[in-house]
Design an enzyme around this catalytic site. Structure first.
Site, PDB file in Angstrom:
ATOM      1  CE1 TYR A   1     -12.242   0.583 -17.348  1.00 52.12           C
ATOM      2  CE2 TYR A   1     -11.301   2.773 -17.450  1.00 52.12           C
ATOM      3  CZ  TYR A   1     -11.203   1.453 -17.087  1.00 52.12           C
ATOM      4  OH  TYR A   1     -10.073   0.985 -16.460  1.00 52.12           O
TER       5      TYR A   1
ATOM      6  CE  LYS B   1     -10.924  -2.055 -19.552  1.00 57.43           C
ATOM      7  NZ  LYS B   1      -9.600  -1.416 -19.632  1.00 57.43           N
TER       8      LYS B   1
END
Length: 301
Positions: free
Chosen positions: A136, A164
């Site tokens: 992330y 992500k």
């Protein structure tokens, strides 16, 4: 290893009482609600989960509750965030032992770090367990970002299966897809239009707004998967208003406010964050109504 990670993974809020207790019944009820809405996975301790404002015991209990309540019906990808590698490794091992199906790896940094240090941090998390890891990166809030060369290097780790990227740059996602050549799956953030990410080869999205509009998010995903792009765009445009509000107001306050409006007593954000203003509540209520109308008008996939 990453085949189970696709679709809509809401970033769960962390219901916390003023005295610091985890509001366990509310969290369990939220998990049941989201699973019933058709989400494909659950992510506790993401940005919307206020991980930076919780202590170790609170974080651990939240993961326990989500894993216990999910009961294997959908994968649980737990957020691991730390300023030290040792703490991140400890969290990853602990959450894997609890029963999390994967790890969302987040880097908290006070001082800037070299690219080699960033790579070493994420590699240590991936080496700590046998669970798949999703990276992330959110350069709007993080001191040290993941560069494309670093992402390329990390994509070659057998357990780092996805990323992500919340850079707000959809073109960067395409660069990641091109650079990693299928070694890493890409998930959208609420800062990206999920429809566009699905069109370029994304696997879904991990985002806080999906916690407040799960059925709408799932329908959007299904329409994208079916290639019904015109219908998907109509629904996406309605949902984008929700994202605009979450960008304009405090993220946790906005999503907790939206859930409170829907009957979930999840509490307010952890201080010093402020709760959603009356003006914000009115705007969120209106946006939720528009999203519900758009869902009712949207065709089945």
């Amino acid at each position: 290893m990453s085949s189970a990670f696709h679709g809509v993974f809401p970033y769960l809020v962390s219901p916390v009482a003023p005295d610091g207790r985890i509001l366990e019944d509310e969290l369990r009820g939220l998990v049941e609600h989201l699973i019933a809405a058709g989400v494909h996975g659950l992510t506790p301790l993401g940005s919307t989960g206020e991980f930076a404002y919780l202590d170790a015991a609170q974080r651990r209990r939240i993961v326990e509750i989500v894993v216990e309540t999910a009961r294997g019906r959908v994968p649980v990808v737990a957020g691991v965030a730390a300023t030290t590698t040792a703490d991140a490794v400890r969290q990853a091992k602990d959450y894997a032992a609890i029963g999390a199906d994967g790890i969302l790896a987040i880097l908290e940094a006070y001082f800037p770090l070299s690219e080699a240090a960033v790579i070493a941090y994420f590699t240590a998390i991936a080496d700590a367990t046998d669970k798949p890891v999703v990276l992330y990166t959110n350069p709007n809030f993080q001191r040290s970002d993941l560069t494309l060369p670093a992402i390329d290097t990390l994509s070659r780790h057998p357990r780092i299966v996805g990323i992500k990227d919340a850079s707000t740059n959809t073109g960067r996602l395409l660069s990641i897809l091109n650079r990693t050549e299928g070694r890493m799956e890409v998930f959208a953030a609420s800062a990206h239009i999920p429809l566009a990410v699905m069109m370029i080869g994304g696997k879904g999205w991990m985002a806080g707004p999906a916690c407040a509009v799960p059925r709408e998010s799932v329908r959007l995903y299904e329409l994208c998967r079916a290639g019904k792009w015109d219908a998907a765009l109509t629904l996406q445009r309605a949902l984008w208003r929700v994202n605009e509000l979450f960008a304009a107001h405090s993220l946790a306050a906005c999503i907790k406010g939206a859930l409170q409006f829907q009957g979930f007593a999840v509490g307010d954000p952890v201080p010093p964050q402020a709760p959603l203003s009356a003006e914000g509540r009115a705007a969120v209520e209106k946006a939720l109504a528009l999203a519900a109308e758009a869902l009712a008008a949207a065709p089945e996939a």
